[in-house]
Design a protein around this motif. Structure first.
Motif: not given
Length: 553
Positions: A57-61, A249-250, A531-533, A551-553
């Motif tokens: 799962a994504a950790k951020g925008q 998220k983006s 990226i991720t998700g 964001a992946a991190r």
């Protein structure tokens, strides 16, 4: 396509008041993916690749991310959303009455409830307060307009087949639409999770006229709206902040058109593109061994086949079709054409499509089919018996990817070994889609490679193609017994009963070698470390997947 060729011809048990949200598994034959997808075996019996149920799962925008497409969509009109490029983009802009989840289950979409008060009636109760991208609020009138537009024969929609059993579509309340069917139809409610069930603003579509889908707003309800479209280069999507669901998220998504497989792979490795689906098979090893990101495989509900398009010549004899099937080196094709990431098969439908069936039905559908190993001696004898030795056939090929080109050469090689003269006809990548839509494009062609993905988790999505007069029944196969079984299956809401009928259809299609199945092929996905998700499954065709990427991190 370096990815794969399109497949435009697609093509529940009845319970009073059935609610899809609560009864998805009983109403539809769905893949039981909650525990992760079934794992494949390679040509030699060993696991050649691993199917991932999801990605972290994504950790951020994000401000934006870029995504590689192997071709530019010719249009984003939902009526023509039958191919990978269109749906990969459109699934984030336009939404349907129902929704396919990343786990390939069906759940409510723009309809918060779907009920089936009698076998020929479906009632869709809509979510209140859903806004189109122009700021207006969705009503039942928009739903009626959108569905009627699909079934209007003057529009030539790719999904018109899914409405052939519809009698009427009517507004039965400010937020309620009732569909009356001519006869019970287990497939119709399932297709409402695909582009067939998309809802767009009636006012917006009418205002755009003939330009709808190629410029301006699409006036849909998804988490992204269409931003800029630079023809020949890219499409940008902007986040829709009035979206009824979870906010994307983006802020932006940029789809880059990269038609050359090598250029697309290099873009993924260098970061020019952050991710992409349908990775060129010849690039699997490079991406898998790269430190730039991660290559994933997920359930694709897809089979790679030889589509038999002309039965007026040698292929009109089932012995010739069976001989070709026996002579193809499936293990070799999986190894080279799919980079080892596939499973040889002689079933037109993937094993995962039968996950909801009991053991006896699975055995009836998949057991006892022709072995996947070559049998040149038997194939040669069949050619001799059919009097086809030395006969010439034409197979289409293309440089769009080695899954296409190497399958064509594998068929040519098989023909040579059993006494057939198979000529290859090269089709330009941007013209390959025409094989599916234009009879003139198929003139002089006896076969072409086709990767067929299911748009619903039901084998009928493929098996109806061999019904008399069906869209992809290019060879004109006609068998009353087969047609009767199709009608019986379509009219059966109970999944167990329907799958038992479908098992008989699967066997007949295989026994007649109506198409020649070669391999099961997973969905491929690459994302770099930024990226991720994104989901790993074929769900991205109809699920707003880009909204989950962050964001992946």
């Amino acid at each position: 396509m370096p990815p794969t060729p399109p497949r435009p011809g697609r093509r529940g048990r009845h319970a009073s008041g059935i609610t899809l949200a609560a009864s998805a598994l009983s109403a539809f034959a769905l893949v039981a993916a909650c525990a992760g997808p079934p794992q494949p075996s390679g040509p030699g019996g060993q696991d050649a690749y691993t199917l991932s149920a999801d990605t972290p799962a994504a950790k951020g925008q994000l401000d934006s991310f870029s995504w590689a497409l192997y071709a530019e969509p010719p249009t984003l009109d939902y009526l023509q959303a039958f191919d990978y490029p269109q749906n990969t983009v459109l699934s984030n802009i336009c939404e349907s009455l129902m929704r396919w989840t990343p786990q390939l289950k069906e759940e409510p979409g723009l309809a918060e409830r779907a009920t089936n008060p009698d076998p020929t009636t479906w009632v869709f109760d809509l979510r209140p307060g859903v806004k189109f991208h122009d700021g207006t609020v969705m009503t039942a009138d928009d739903v009626v307009f959108s569905l009627d537009r699909q079934r209007n024969p003057d529009n030539g929609g790719a999904w018109a087949n899914e409405f052939q059993n519809v009698d009427t579509i009517a507004r039965t309340g400010p937020l309620q639409v009732t569909v009356k069917l001519k006869t019970p139809d287990s497939q119709f409610p399932q297709y409402m999770a695909t582009a067939a069930g998309v809802v767009a603003s009636a006012r917006g579509v009418q205002a755009a006229g003939k330009d709808y889908g190629t410029s301006g707003s699409l006036d849909c309800t998804g988490p992204y709206r269409l931003g800029s479209w630079t023809k020949g280069q890219s499409i940008e999507l902007d986040r829709f902040d009035d979206y009824w669901g979870a906010r994307a998220k983006s802020k932006k998504v940029a789809f880059e058109f990269l038609t050359d497989p090598s250029a697309r792979t290099n873009a993924l490795l260098t970061g020019e593109a952050d991710g992409g689906y349908l990775i060129p098979t010849e690039s699997y090893a490079r991406l898998k061994n790269s430190s730039a990101g991660t290559l994933y495989f997920g359930e694709g509900l897809s089979t790679v086949n030889v589509n038999v398009t002309n039965t007026h010549g040698p292929l009109g004899d089932v012995r010739v079709r069976k001989a070709l099937s026996l002579a193809i080196d499936r293990a070799g094709f999986v190894s080279t054409g799919l980079g080892g990431n596939g499973t040889a098969t002689t079933s037109l439908t993937s094993k995962a499509a039968w996950a909801a069936a009991d053991a006896a039905t699975q055995q009836a559908a998949l057991g006892g089919l022709q072995p996947t190993a070559q049998d040149i001696a038997q194939a040669t004898q069949l050619i001799k018996d059919a009097g086809a030795r030395g006969k010439t056939l034409t197979m289409a090929t293309s440089s769009i990817g080695q899954d296409v080109s190497l399958l064509a050469t594998a068929v040519q090689s098989a023909g040579t070994r059993i006494g057939l003269d198979i000529q290859l006809k090269t089709i330009a990548p941007d013209a390959f889609t025409a094989l599916f839509t234009d009879p003139k494009a198929r003139e002089g062609i006896d076969m072409f490679p086709e990767t067929y993905y299911l748009s619903i988790t039901d084998p009928m999505d493929l098996l109806t193609n061999f019904q008399t007069g069906s869209y992809q029944n290019y060879a004109g196969y006609s068998d009353k017994a087969y047609d009767d079984l199709v009608k019986q299956a379509v009219g059966t809401y109970d999944p167990a009963q329907r799958l038992a009928i479908e098992a008989r259809l699967n066997r007949q299609a295989a026994d007649q070698a109506l198409w020649i199945p070669v391999a099961q092929w997973p969905t491929s996905l690459f994302m770099n470390k930024r990226i991720t998700g994104a989901p790993t499954t074929i769900s991205y065709m109809y699920y707003p997947w880009a909204a989950d990427v962050g964001a992946a991190r």
